[in-house]
Design a protein around this motif. Structure first.
Motif: not given
Length: 373
Positions: A178-197
């Motif tokens: 909640v305080e620092n979302p940077a580690p989470v955003l690093e993960v989401l970068e890999l999923l930003r165009s995922d083929p799965s709904d």
């Protein structure tokens, strides 16, 4: 099956029997009858998570003391990997105590536990069970999470996003994210165009969580994603990730989604009928939206119900209505039926309720209705 209330009633001795019969294939002496009787004795009056804990505790007292051997036995409860569209509320809800077992008793064995949770999430979910491991073994767990984000399995990729959500429903918050979302955003970068709904919904929800404390970070992220990854999949994530900021009337979020010209929009003739109703009845909203500009505009139309609380205060709740493309001078007539029914997270109290029509986050018209005792 959906919702905490409807789910909790299934966690009784019947669920213990389902698990026990599966366990017996790997541990023939497992006392299924005793397990079911203990659960039936302990769960009355308990809510969902406490019921699941009772089932996990019953497993602990009947499985091998050696944690690794216990996991070997619990593998017998797992089935085939779930296809897209199936999950914990459909075919595999009874595995919640298995994931809870790992959550409660596996923290001293992070390697074995994370391996097992990967197996669990393929046929159920491990979004709750993984959170203590993020807290206690963050570096090890997040390294595994980043690997999961590139896994061929949509269920495993979804765990990488859902398990790291700062505000996951039914779960404790992850205050460091909640305080620092940077580690989470690093993960989401890999999923930003995922083929799965299934995965995309989780990514959008995760980024929506982040937007509540870090709106500028979320906006900068979706702008960059839209520029660097202009796919329909990314566009869907961006739209749903910004929903809280849109409901708040954040003009930058609206601009990202291409909605413009709110200052040129007029709302006419709003009504809310009937003017008085009771719980379970439906109030119908009707109004017209006009574009007074000489240019076309795309606008987001929502409505806001100001619910009366027990102390008489009004608490607003924004509901999605429509996205409109309005030609110059065009008028569109809209109608929305809203049923006044209680849900798990909202109770209704008698009194005068206000209803706003909101266009691009700006309040354009207000009506009211009386909720009778």
């Amino acid at each position: 099956m959906s919702g905490e209330y409807s789910l909790k009633k299934h966690f009784t001795g019947e669920t213990a029997t389902i698990l026990g019969e599966r366990i017996q294939s790997a541990l023939p002496g497992f006392d299924t009858a005793g397990y079911a009787a203990e659960v039936d004795r302990r769960v009355p009056g308990l809510e969902l998570k406490d019921r699941v804990l009772v089932l996990a505790e019953g497993l602990r007292s009947r499985l091998p003391e050696d944690y690794t051997k216990a996991l070997d036995v619990l593998r017998a409860t797992l089935g085939d990997e779930l296809p897209e569209g199936q999950g914990m509320f459909t075919v595999s809800w009874f595995l919640m105590p298995v994931a809870r077992y790992v959550e409660e008793y596996g923290l001293d064995h992070p390697g074995e536990s994370l391996d097992f949770l990967e197996a669990v999430t393929r046929c159920h979910t491990a979004e709750y069970a993984i959170r203590p491991f993020i807290a206690e073994h963050r570096e090890t767990t997040m390294e595994r999470v980043r690997e999961w984000a590139s896994d061929p399995s949509h269920n495993v990729r979804r765990l990488a996003s859902e398990g790291t959500r700062p505000r996951l429903p039914w779960a404790s918050r992850l205050p460091f994210f909640v305080e620092n979302p940077a580690p989470v955003l690093e993960v989401l970068e890999l999923l930003r165009s995922d083929p799965s709904d299934y995965v995309r919904k989780s990514v959008a929800n995760n980024l929506n969580d982040i937007s509540k404390e870090h709106p500028e970070t979320a906006l900068a992220t979706v702008r960059r994603w839209s520029r660097e990854s202009p796919t329909p999949e990314t566009a869907w994530i961006v739209k749903h990730a910004l929903r809280t900021l849109v409901k708040e009337g954040n003009q930058e979020a609206l601009a990202v989604l291409g909605t413009t010209g709110g200052e040129h929009i007029k709302v006419h003739g709003m009504t809310a009928r009937p003017a008085a109703l009771r719980l379970g009845d439906t109030v119908t909203l009707r109004f017209a939206v006009e574009n007074t500009d000489t240019r076309a505009h795309r606008v987001t139309v929502d409505y806001v119900v100001h619910h009366v609380r027990k102390n008489g205060r009004l608490i607003p709740k924004v509901f999605k209505l429509s996205d409109l493309d309005l030609a110059p001078g065009q008028v569109r007539h809209l109608e929305k039926a809203h049923t006044i029914r209680e849900v798990q997270t909202r109770r209704y109290y008698p009194g005068e309720h206000l209803v706003d029509v909101q266009v691009n986050g700006l309040t354009m018209a207000t009506e009211r209705f009386e909720l009778l005792p």
